[in-house]
Design a protein around this motif. Structure first.
Motif, PDB file in Angstrom:
ATOM      1  N   GLU A 125       0.839  -1.202   0.000  1.00 54.79           N
ATOM      2  CA  GLU A 125       0.000   0.000   0.000  1.00 54.79           C
ATOM      3  C   GLU A 125       0.877   1.256   0.000  1.00 54.79           C
ATOM      4  OE1 GLU A 125      -2.379   0.397   3.510  1.00 54.79           O
ATOM      5  OE2 GLU A 125      -3.417   2.185   2.779  1.00 54.79           O
ATOM      6  N   LEU A 126       1.933   1.219   0.801  1.00 56.01           N
ATOM      7  CA  LEU A 126       2.856   2.352   0.871  1.00 56.01           C
ATOM      8  C   LEU A 126       3.533   2.584  -0.482  1.00 56.01           C
ATOM      9  CD1 LEU A 126       4.512   4.471   2.482  1.00 56.01           C
ATOM     10  CD2 LEU A 126       6.098   2.629   3.091  1.00 56.01           C
ATOM     11  N   ALA A 127       3.978   1.509  -1.099  1.00 56.50           N
ATOM     12  CA  ALA A 127       4.659   1.638  -2.394  1.00 56.50           C
ATOM     13  C   ALA A 127       3.712   2.239  -3.432  1.00 56.50           C
ATOM     14  CB  ALA A 127       5.178   0.280  -2.857  1.00 56.50           C
ATOM     15  N   ALA A 128       2.473   1.765  -3.429  1.00 52.88           N
ATOM     16  CA  ALA A 128       1.497   2.275  -4.400  1.00 52.88           C
ATOM     17  C   ALA A 128       1.208   3.753  -4.133  1.00 52.88           C
ATOM     18  CB  ALA A 128       0.218   1.450  -4.346  1.00 52.88           C
ATOM     19  N   ALA A 129       1.041   4.100  -2.849  1.00 54.40           N
ATOM     20  CA  ALA A 129       0.731   5.492  -2.495  1.00 54.40           C
ATOM     21  C   ALA A 129       1.899   6.407  -2.863  1.00 54.40           C
ATOM     22  CB  ALA A 129       0.425   5.604  -1.002  1.00 54.40           C
ATOM     23  N   TYR A 130       3.113   5.935  -2.625  1.00 54.63           N
ATOM     24  CA  TYR A 130       4.259   6.772  -2.932  1.00 54.63           C
ATOM     25  C   TYR A 130       4.438   6.935  -4.439  1.00 54.63           C
ATOM     26  CZ  TYR A 130       8.757   8.923  -3.187  1.00 54.63           C
ATOM     27  OH  TYR A 130       9.757   9.801  -3.487  1.00 54.63           O
ATOM     28  N   ASP A 131       4.213   5.838  -5.126  1.00 55.65           N
ATOM     29  CA  ASP A 131       4.330   5.871  -6.578  1.00 55.65           C
ATOM     30  C   ASP A 131       3.369   6.919  -7.157  1.00 55.65           C
ATOM     31  OD1 ASP A 131       5.431   4.751  -8.982  1.00 55.65           O
ATOM     32  OD2 ASP A 131       3.452   3.897  -9.354  1.00 55.65           O
ATOM     33  N   GLU A 132       2.154   6.904  -6.634  1.00 55.31           N
ATOM     34  CA  GLU A 132       1.136   7.837  -7.107  1.00 55.31           C
ATOM     35  C   GLU A 132       1.504   9.277  -6.707  1.00 55.31           C
ATOM     36  OE1 GLU A 132      -3.432   9.064  -6.268  1.00 55.31           O
ATOM     37  OE2 GLU A 132      -2.113   8.197  -4.758  1.00 55.31           O
ATOM     38  N   ALA A 133       1.926   9.442  -5.440  1.00 57.82           N
ATOM     39  CA  ALA A 133       2.273  10.786  -4.957  1.00 57.82           C
ATOM     40  C   ALA A 133       3.443  11.370  -5.747  1.00 57.82           C
ATOM     41  CB  ALA A 133       2.623  10.729  -3.469  1.00 57.82           C
ATOM     42  N   SER A 134       4.416  10.519  -6.060  1.00 58.18           N
ATOM     43  CA  SER A 134       5.608  11.058  -6.716  1.00 58.18           C
ATOM     44  C   SER A 134       5.305  11.493  -8.153  1.00 58.18           C
ATOM     45  CB  SER A 134       6.754  10.040  -6.668  1.00 58.18           C
ATOM     46  OG  SER A 134       6.368   8.853  -7.310  1.00 58.18           O
ATOM     47  N   ARG A 135       4.176  11.034  -8.683  1.00 54.15           N
ATOM     48  CA  ARG A 135       3.782  11.486 -10.018  1.00 54.15           C
ATOM     49  C   ARG A 135       2.798  12.652  -9.972  1.00 54.15           C
ATOM     50  NH1 ARG A 135       1.078   7.627 -12.036  1.00 54.15           N
ATOM     51  NH2 ARG A 135       1.500   5.936 -10.584  1.00 54.15           N
ATOM     52  N   ASP A 136       2.451  13.081  -8.746  1.00 55.43           N
ATOM     53  CA  ASP A 136       1.495  14.170  -8.570  1.00 55.43           C
ATOM     54  C   ASP A 136       2.267  15.476  -8.347  1.00 55.43           C
ATOM     55  OD1 ASP A 136      -0.295  16.048  -7.689  1.00 55.43           O
ATOM     56  OD2 ASP A 136      -1.063  14.854  -6.011  1.00 55.43           O
ATOM     57  N   PRO A 137       2.213  16.402  -9.316  1.00 57.48           N
ATOM     58  CA  PRO A 137       2.974  17.654  -9.172  1.00 57.48           C
ATOM     59  C   PRO A 137       2.570  18.416  -7.910  1.00 57.48           C
ATOM     60  CG  PRO A 137       1.946  17.493 -11.359  1.00 57.48           C
ATOM     61  CD  PRO A 137       1.419  16.353 -10.550  1.00 57.48           C
ATOM     62  N   GLY A 138       1.331  18.265  -7.484  1.00 56.12           N
ATOM     63  CA  GLY A 138       0.865  18.953  -6.279  1.00 56.12           C
ATOM     64  C   GLY A 138       1.610  18.476  -5.040  1.00 56.12           C
ATOM     65  N   PHE A 139       1.854  17.169  -4.969  1.00 56.22           N
ATOM     66  CA  PHE A 139       2.574  16.595  -3.822  1.00 56.22           C
ATOM     67  C   PHE A 139       3.992  17.154  -3.770  1.00 56.22           C
ATOM     68  CE2 PHE A 139       5.312  13.376  -1.868  1.00 56.22           C
ATOM     69  CZ  PHE A 139       4.650  13.132  -0.678  1.00 56.22           C
ATOM     70  N   ARG A 140       4.647  17.095  -4.901  1.00 55.80           N
ATOM     71  CA  ARG A 140       6.019  17.593  -5.020  1.00 55.80           C
ATOM     72  C   ARG A 140       6.089  19.082  -4.650  1.00 55.80           C
ATOM     73  NH1 ARG A 140      10.015  14.004  -4.995  1.00 55.80           N
ATOM     74  NH2 ARG A 140      11.503  15.553  -4.282  1.00 55.80           N
ATOM     75  N   ALA A 141       5.119  19.842  -5.133  1.00 57.54           N
ATOM     76  CA  ALA A 141       5.120  21.291  -4.886  1.00 57.54           C
ATOM     77  C   ALA A 141       4.944  21.576  -3.398  1.00 57.54           C
ATOM     78  CB  ALA A 141       4.005  21.958  -5.701  1.00 57.54           C
ATOM     79  N   GLU A 142       4.057  20.832  -2.747  1.00 55.44           N
ATOM     80  CA  GLU A 142       3.847  21.068  -1.317  1.00 55.44           C
ATOM     81  C   GLU A 142       5.108  20.691  -0.527  1.00 55.44           C
ATOM     82  OE1 GLU A 142       0.405  19.203   0.473  1.00 55.44           O
ATOM     83  OE2 GLU A 142       0.569  20.496   2.256  1.00 55.44           O
ATOM     84  N   PHE A 143       5.721  19.585  -0.916  1.00 56.49           N
ATOM     85  CA  PHE A 143       6.967  19.152  -0.262  1.00 56.49           C
ATOM     86  C   PHE A 143       8.042  20.231  -0.429  1.00 56.49           C
ATOM     87  CE2 PHE A 143      10.963  16.425  -0.648  1.00 56.49           C
ATOM     88  CZ  PHE A 143      11.109  16.247   0.717  1.00 56.49           C
ATOM     89  N   ASP A 144       8.211  20.704  -1.651  1.00 55.49           N
ATOM     90  CA  ASP A 144       9.240  21.712  -1.913  1.00 55.49           C
ATOM     91  C   ASP A 144       8.979  22.999  -1.137  1.00 55.49           C
ATOM     92  OD1 ASP A 144      10.526  19.963  -3.564  1.00 55.49           O
ATOM     93  OD2 ASP A 144       9.761  20.810  -5.433  1.00 55.49           O
TER      94      ASP A 144
END
Lengths: 392, 254
Positions: free
Chosen positions: A23-42
């Motif tokens: 579940e974690l791998a799938a969630a991370y895979d999806e998050a890492s392809r979501d520009p919104g996730f990356r932008a919030e992290f940055d």
């Protein structure tokens, strides 16, 4: 997502953790392809952690040695005082995305515990931290910091009462409550997909450092040095230079009282392949396959295994792994205090010591980049006690 | 040739009961007391013995089995002496199924090929590695199979049923160890309400016998489970009693 590094890594866990890890791998895979996730992290790294962290030329230290210029990547200036926060912010964002409200963590020196407690406070989550009882004693100020931040700290009395035992206990917690709990692993060890996730969140260190080197010096460093316990700050630094074969990558393991004494935590230099905490790794173990109690003056390096990617980098020769003992680390700690006005973490002092060793034999126009992974306020008592015990 | 584990389940079924699988930590409280307890369990009706190899970092175990492991390590028990004990138990009990129950590292450290040879020579029927899921089990299976030694796989409450099928696929001389609850080993007052349904679902997907374990400590719990499983596994309750009284004479379960 990458799960194995050559013959190292993998997912050696009890079956109950197979589904949560998937579940974690799938969630991370999806998050890492979501520009919104990356932008919030940055934006959190910028506005909350205070990145980017500067590059400081250690002029007086370098001058005292003659030879290469030593340049420090200042992860000690991050909020909470170490590189650990890069990863905990990332994992807490992931936890929120997965609907988990409870974070657990293992911690050695306490820096990852503090960084997890910090992220939990920031996101309004519960936080419980497992810490070896021996480390609770060695790193008392960080225990108080965690409590101040609202986390519950569980001292772990079993085994050697250090980081590995804390990780055992965190795994036991997670296996019992994996539907509600997010386990924030603090290093590039553990079962897949953790090593890859932690690597991604920490790779900001190497990306920044590479760009800063080029901006400041018009060239890449000759070598990039970082201490290695589990190895997250080192992987973070190395990630930026992996495709630059001219940059020598050097990981520094904790030699404790010396490799020959057996009282050390140098898994790559002193161990052999084994399986612990979910991954195939270089492991300090008895001939019968039991894990050996490790030792280092620095609690954060006091771990019998090491991230699987490091094992692979050692095997392929892309990175070199050396050993710095307690004496050398404490001497480098002193040198950085006196020459540069920077009090480094004892962990990071191992990397500084390696640079101090190498600099004199390198040309004056060469550059050694050192990841100064954390600040040393937490280590005051330890250093004083160590010096007292070793004064002749 | 039919293996002892298959025979043990078949015999229990023919007698209209579930197979009794008993776990003990090798060398706890001493090697002699452990072996005597194994004999008592066979006398008391155990069909299969799981011999636990003590490990320095038992991260999947509850307090009782952890403390037993630490004590066994302190008195010098290791993988070699566990296998040697298994061989002696085998000599005394030719029909009883014997499973070597370990964390991965001691097995990996010895080398899977060497392990398989020694296990076969000792009369061990199957190996269970706690931290060796489907994704990583290939190498060990490749070593055990030519020796006719089974691999006991774990199935957890959250294992998807399609994965249960994949886990069972290609295995022989073994059974499915169905973990009843999420968490570490240990006695529990109650078992999950949906356990019966879950065990039925697992059995509908696999041909291998299914034994339920974790949290079973009384005959009443064992009977309830066996309405929906081919066997039941008891560990912590036996280890605790052995530690407290030094022996397992008399009926194994209350």
């Amino acid at each position: 997502m990458k799960t194995h590094y050559g013959k190292f890594g993998g997912m050696y866990v009890a079956e109950t953790l197979a589904a949560p890890l998937a579940e974690l791998a799938a969630a991370y895979d999806e998050a890492s392809r979501d520009p919104g996730f990356r932008a919030e992290f940055d934006s959190l790294l910028r506005d909350y952690v205070g990145r980017e962290s500067p590059l400081t030329v250690a002029n007086r230290l370098s001058g005292s040695l003659g030879g290469a210029r030593i340049v420090l990547k200042r992860e000690d200036l991050n909020h909470t005082g170490a590189h650990k926060v890069n990863n905990t912010i990332g994992q807490a964002l992931l936890a929120r995305r997965m609907g988990r409200r409870r974070l657990i963590a293992e911690t050695g020196a306490g820096m990852h515990g503090v960084a997890t407690a910090t992220a939990a406070a920031l996101f309004g989550m519960e936080c419980e931290v497992y810490m070896g009882a021996e480390d609770v004693r060695r790193q008392a100020p960080n225990v108080e910091r965690m409590k101040m931040l609202g986390a519950k700290v569980h001292p772990v009395e079993e085994g050697s009462a250090t980081l590995k035992d804390a990780m055992n206990e965190a795994l036991r917690d997670w296996v019992a409550d994996c539907d509600n709990t997010f386990y924030v692993i603090g290093t590039v060890a553990g079962p897949a997909p953790y090593p890859e996730i932690v690597r991604d969140f920490q790779s900001v260190i190497g990306r920044e450092a590479r760009r800063q080197c080029i901006e400041k010096f018009g060239r890449l460093p000759d070598c990039a040095v970082a201490c290695v316990g589990g190895g997250s700050n080192a992987i973070g630094l190395f990630a930026g230079f992996m495709d630059d074969p001219q940059v020598k990558l050097v990981g520094v393991e904790a030699g404790g009282e010396g490799l020959a004494t057996g009282r050390h935590a140098a898994s790559i230099n002193g161990g052999r392949p084994g399986i612990l905490h979910g991954a195939r790794t270089m492991l300090l173990q008895t001939p019968e396959g039991n894990v050996i109690d490790t030792y280092s003056v620095s609690a954060g390096l006091d771990y019998p295994g090491v991230g699987p990617e490091h094992c692979h980098l050692a095997e392929t020769g892309r990175a070199e792994y050396t050993v710095i003992d307690d004496c050398e680390a404490v001497a480098a700690f002193d040198a950085l205090c006196r020459y540069e006005g920077i009090i480094p973490a004892l962990e990071s002092s191992h990397a500084v010591a390696e640079a101090v060793k190498r600099a004199p034999s390198m040309p004056r126009d060469s550059i050694i980049l050192v990841n100064l992974s954390g600040r040393g306020d937490k280590d005051m008592d330890n250093v004083l006690a160590w010096k007292k015990g070793h004064s002749k | 040739m039919t293996g002892r584990i298959e025979k043990a389940f078949a015999k229990a079924k023919a007698e209209g009961r579930g197979a009794f699988v008993a776990y003990l930590t090798a060398g706890y409280p001493s090697m002699d007391a452990f072996e005597a307890a194994a004999d008592d369990l066979v006398a008391g009706g155990a069909d299969i013995l799981e011999i636990g190899v003590p490990f320095s970092d038992p991260f999947a175990d509850g307090a009782v089995i952890r403390q037993a492991a630490y004590a066994a390590l302190r008195n010098g028990t290791d993988l070699d002496s566990s296998i040697a004990a298994a061989a002696r138990i085998r000599a005394r009990h030719p029909e009883t199924g014997i499973v070597l129950f370990s964390y991965c590292n001691p097995l990996f450290s010895k080398g899977y090929g060497k392990l398989a040879g020694e296990a076969q020579a000792a009369g061990i029927d199957a190996v269970l590695a706690v931290d060796l899921p489907l994704e990583e089990r290939g190498e060990l299976l490749d070593a055990l199979r030519p020796r006719g030694i089974g691999l006991v796989p774990l199935v957890a409450p959250n294992t998807p049923l399609d994965r249960v099928e994949q886990i069972a696929a290609g295995l022989e001389n073994t059974f499915i160890y169905a973990i009843t609850v999420k968490g570490v080993t240990g006695e529990r007052a109650g078992l999950p309400a949906d356990l019966a349904e879950r065990l039925d679902a697992i059995r509908s997907r696999v041909a291998l016998p299914v034994a339920a374990g974790f949290g079973i400590s009384t005959m009443e719990q064992a009977r309830a489970v066996c309405g929906h499983a081919d066997g039941f596994i008891v560990g912590s309750a036996l280890v605790r009693r052995l530690g407290e009284t030094g022996s397992l004479k008399g009926p194994p379960l209350s």
